[in-house]
Design a protein around this motif. Structure first.
Motif, mmCIF file in Angstrom:
data_model
loop_
_atom_site.group_PDB
_atom_site.id
_atom_site.type_symbol
_atom_site.label_atom_id
_atom_site.label_comp_id
_atom_site.label_asym_id
_atom_site.label_seq_id
_atom_site.Cartn_x
_atom_site.Cartn_y
_atom_site.Cartn_z
ATOM 1 N N UNK A 157 38.901 44.756 33.090
ATOM 2 C CA UNK A 157 40.180 44.056 32.852
ATOM 3 C C UNK A 157 40.056 42.822 31.965
ATOM 4 N N UNK A 158 38.864 42.532 31.521
ATOM 5 C CA UNK A 158 38.677 41.304 30.737
ATOM 6 C C UNK A 158 38.472 40.115 31.661
ATOM 7 N N UNK A 159 38.286 38.961 31.038
ATOM 8 C CA UNK A 159 38.009 37.744 31.814
ATOM 9 C C UNK A 159 39.094 37.470 32.851
ATOM 10 N N UNK A 160 38.679 37.258 34.099
ATOM 11 C CA UNK A 160 39.645 37.030 35.183
ATOM 12 C C UNK A 160 40.054 35.575 35.283
ATOM 13 N N UNK A 161 40.702 35.267 36.401
ATOM 14 C CA UNK A 161 41.200 33.907 36.628
ATOM 15 C C UNK A 161 40.041 32.945 36.854
ATOM 16 N N UNK A 162 40.371 31.675 36.768
ATOM 17 C CA UNK A 162 39.384 30.636 37.035
ATOM 18 C C UNK A 162 38.971 30.673 38.509
ATOM 19 N N UNK A 163 37.678 30.578 38.775
ATOM 20 C CA UNK A 163 37.184 30.488 40.156
ATOM 21 C C UNK A 163 36.596 29.108 40.373
ATOM 22 N N UNK A 164 37.153 28.394 41.342
ATOM 23 C CA UNK A 164 36.686 27.040 41.620
ATOM 24 C C UNK A 164 35.962 27.000 42.960
ATOM 25 N N UNK A 185 28.845 39.040 44.337
ATOM 26 C CA UNK A 185 30.095 38.652 43.702
ATOM 27 C C UNK A 185 29.950 38.638 42.177
ATOM 28 N N UNK A 186 28.760 38.278 41.744
ATOM 29 C CA UNK A 186 28.506 38.285 40.299
ATOM 30 C C UNK A 186 28.647 39.711 39.739
ATOM 31 N N UNK A 187 28.171 40.699 40.498
ATOM 32 C CA UNK A 187 28.320 42.095 40.063
ATOM 33 C C UNK A 187 29.793 42.497 40.017
ATOM 34 N N UNK A 188 30.552 41.993 41.004
ATOM 35 C CA UNK A 188 31.985 42.294 41.032
ATOM 36 C C UNK A 188 32.668 41.708 39.791
ATOM 37 N N UNK A 189 32.301 40.475 39.463
ATOM 38 C CA UNK A 189 32.880 39.817 38.293
ATOM 39 C C UNK A 189 32.528 40.574 37.014
ATOM 40 N N UNK A 190 31.319 41.070 36.963
ATOM 41 C CA UNK A 190 30.859 41.833 35.797
ATOM 42 C C UNK A 190 31.711 43.084 35.616
ATOM 43 N N UNK A 191 31.910 43.771 36.735
ATOM 44 C CA UNK A 191 32.705 45.013 36.737
ATOM 45 C C UNK A 191 34.150 44.721 36.336
ATOM 46 N N UNK A 192 34.710 43.645 36.914
ATOM 47 C CA UNK A 192 36.087 43.238 36.629
ATOM 48 C C UNK A 192 36.286 42.910 35.146
#
Lengths: 202, 134
Positions: free
Chosen positions: B60-67, B49-56
């Motif tokens: 697209x820039x920083x995504x939404x907050x993940x809680x 998931x960390x790799x997905x966040x990196x790609x995102x």
């Protein structure tokens, strides 16, 4: 194994006749009553057995008037005690060293204002020093000391040590709020019977 | 990325890691028969998931907050080590600048559960943990 004793009355046998098994069952029953033993189990503690003991305990506790915090602490202590003896059981080939099977025992009793949790199992004499040191260590600490020790252990533990009881005994001491009592009774030259008792104020 | 959903049992927690719904939750009781077998897939999922966040973030820039919500009734000491690993992984993501936070839920009568969360949080560098009394 756990004593499941069935008394089958074969039709015309007089009820007053007591088989050996019946009197043994009665003796155990009276003994457990006298000693206020709530739950006792002797046998191999598989995960399945542990789960059924715990479910039973949880259910009976939920009907009691013991406060939730004490219920949870008692539950936690029992889980760690059962996990510990399961680990010791796995580490020692008792059949090989003693020539007979000798499963661990677990007992929960209530005396005065305390619940007592006692486990007994054979350990190799090579384990004795390390186990005693660990218990002496946790017994020497107060709550704050135990919390610090818990955190340090949590941070340091390498993945390889995962299955070793490190946090377990600290957790028992924290939840119990009392010193642990223990004894190693020599059985043979290589094996001792290890008894640990934790108690918790009701 | 596929969600990781594990149904609860008498001895293992419910796991919902669902990026599509933005729901990340561990709840219930944790004393699995084989703790490592239970938690390793969760840790691996988080790494992916960390790799997905990196790609995102790159695209697209920083995504939404993940809680990430922790709602444990009970966990044994062996599970504690793995829960620490989960938090460490999230902490790593927070340190790398992703919008990650955690919520540690506890029954208001269960001061030990609250204290456990506090002990965990002392070992983290960046991950914000909010304590939620229920």
């Amino acid at each position: 194994m756990v004593g499941l004793l069935f008394w089958v009355n074969p039709g015309n046998t007089q009820i007053s006749f007591m088989s050996k098994q019946t009197s043994e069952a009665l003796e155990i029953h009276e003994y457990m009553n006298e000693k206020n033993i709530i739950m006792s189990f002797m046998g191999e503690l598989t995960h399945q057995v542990t789960t059924s003991l715990l479910k039973n305990l949880k259910e009976s506790m939920s009907y009691s008037n013991v406060n939730l915090m004490t219920q949870k602490r008692l539950y936690g202590i029992i889980v760690e005690c059962l996990d510990n003896i399961a680990k010791h059981w796995a580490a020692l080939d008792i059949q090989k060293v003693m020539g007979r099977s000798s499963p661990p025992i677990f007992m929960l009793s209530k005396k005065g204002n305390y619940y007592y949790i006692v486990t007994g199992n054979h350990v190799s004499n090579e384990q004795v020093a390390a186990l005693a040191t660990k218990i002496e260590m946790v017994n020497s600490l107060d709550k704050k000391g135990l919390q610090d020790f818990y955190r340090q252990t949590l941070a340091q533990e390498s993945p390889l040590d995962r299955d070793n009881a490190g946090l377990g005994i600290i957790d028992i001491a924290l939840k119990s709020g009392n010193k642990l009592e223990y004894e190693f009774r020599p059985i043979t030259e290589t094996v001792s019977f290890y008894v640990v008792q934790a108690r918790i104020l009701i | 990325m596929n969600a990781l959903i594990i149904e609860p049992s008498d001895f293992s927690p419910k796991v919902v890691l669902d990026p599509t719904k933005n729901v990340f939750e561990l709840s219930g009781e944790s004393r699995p028969e084989n703790t490592s077998k239970f938690y390793v897939p969760i840790l691996q999922w988080l790494e992916q998931y960390q790799s997905v966040l990196y790609w995102e973030k790159d695209k697209f820039g920083q995504g939404a907050q993940r809680t990430f919500e922790f709602k444990f009734d009970y966990f044994n000491s062996t599970s504690a080590k793995f829960i620490m690993d989960v938090l460490m992984q999230l902490d790593k993501m927070a340190q790398e600048g992703y919008n990650i936070n955690a919520k540690w839920h506890y029954d208001k009568r269960d001061e030990d559960m609250k204290e456990s969360g506090e002990e965990f949080s002392k070992l983290l560098k960046k991950l914000p943990i909010e304590f939620v009394e229920i």
